[in-house]
Write a protein that holds these residues in place. Sequence first.
Motif, PDB file in Angstrom:
ATOM      1  N   PHE A  67      64.573 106.141  -1.679  1.00 44.58           N
ATOM      2  CA  PHE A  67      64.259 105.520  -0.392  1.00 44.58           C
ATOM      3  C   PHE A  67      64.125 106.574   0.698  1.00 44.58           C
ATOM      4  N   ALA A  68      64.998 107.576   0.676  1.00 45.20           N
ATOM      5  CA  ALA A  68      64.917 108.657   1.668  1.00 45.20           C
ATOM      6  C   ALA A  68      63.611 109.432   1.500  1.00 45.20           C
ATOM      7  N   GLN A  69      63.255 109.752   0.265  1.00 45.92           N
ATOM      8  CA  GLN A  69      62.013 110.478   0.007  1.00 45.92           C
ATOM      9  C   GLN A  69      60.808 109.646   0.443  1.00 45.92           C
ATOM     10  N   HIS A  70      60.846 108.353   0.195  1.00 44.37           N
ATOM     11  CA  HIS A  70      59.752 107.469   0.598  1.00 44.37           C
ATOM     12  C   HIS A  70      59.587 107.482   2.124  1.00 44.37           C
ATOM     13  N   ALA A  71      60.712 107.612   2.828  1.00 48.39           N
ATOM     14  CA  ALA A  71      60.680 107.649   4.296  1.00 48.39           C
ATOM     15  C   ALA A  71      60.363 109.051   4.813  1.00 48.39           C
ATOM     16  N   GLY A  72      60.139 110.016   3.900  1.00 46.94           N
ATOM     17  CA  GLY A  72      59.790 111.372   4.315  1.00 46.94           C
ATOM     18  C   GLY A  72      60.989 112.214   4.702  1.00 46.94           C
ATOM     19  N   ARG A  73      62.181 111.828   4.246  1.00 45.22           N
ATOM     20  CA  ARG A  73      63.390 112.584   4.561  1.00 45.22           C
ATOM     21  C   ARG A  73      63.959 113.205   3.297  1.00 45.22           C
ATOM     22  N   SER A  74      64.649 114.330   3.468  1.00 45.23           N
ATOM     23  CA  SER A  74      65.304 114.953   2.310  1.00 45.23           C
ATOM     24  C   SER A  74      66.775 114.543   2.235  1.00 45.23           C
ATOM     25  N   ASP A  75      67.337 114.105   3.364  1.00 44.23           N
ATOM     26  CA  ASP A  75      68.739 113.685   3.398  1.00 44.23           C
ATOM     27  C   ASP A  75      68.842 112.172   3.282  1.00 44.23           C
TER      28      ASP A  75
END
Length: 144
Positions: A67-75
């Motif tokens: 979900f974080a990766q989908h939102a463009g975040r690494s954390d």
Amino acid sequence: AAPHTHPHPHTPMSTDPLTPVLPQEAKRMAVLLQQMGVDDWEPRVVEQMLEFVRRYSVDTITSSRKFAQHAGRSDITPSDIKIAIEAQSHTTTHLPSRADLVRLAKRQNGNTLPPVSEISPGIVLPPDALLAKNYEIPSTSEKK
């Protein structure tokens, strides 16, 4: 195997070869069972509970990372974890209600079994038997 009666004599200092030494996580799980009022359980219960917790945790973290990766975040954020837990709760298998099981049993038990053959001993179950590998209990929303 006979169920264990608790409190458990499991201690790291145990010299009795029949008294297993439990890892810290297993001791915590045994304490949790005791706090919930469970006085005895089969030896594998703690192992099964630990495996369930491990799988659930790994699945939650893996989904949270996606979900974080989908939102463009690494954390991973708390909202990623909340969404992952909600997603898992929708995919968890829910047991049918007692009423659904009774209805299913009445329908299945209403089928007459074929006569016993003199050629092959035993009772031949109908092809739609509950023993089929792909048998699924119909959901309550699939009422006919």
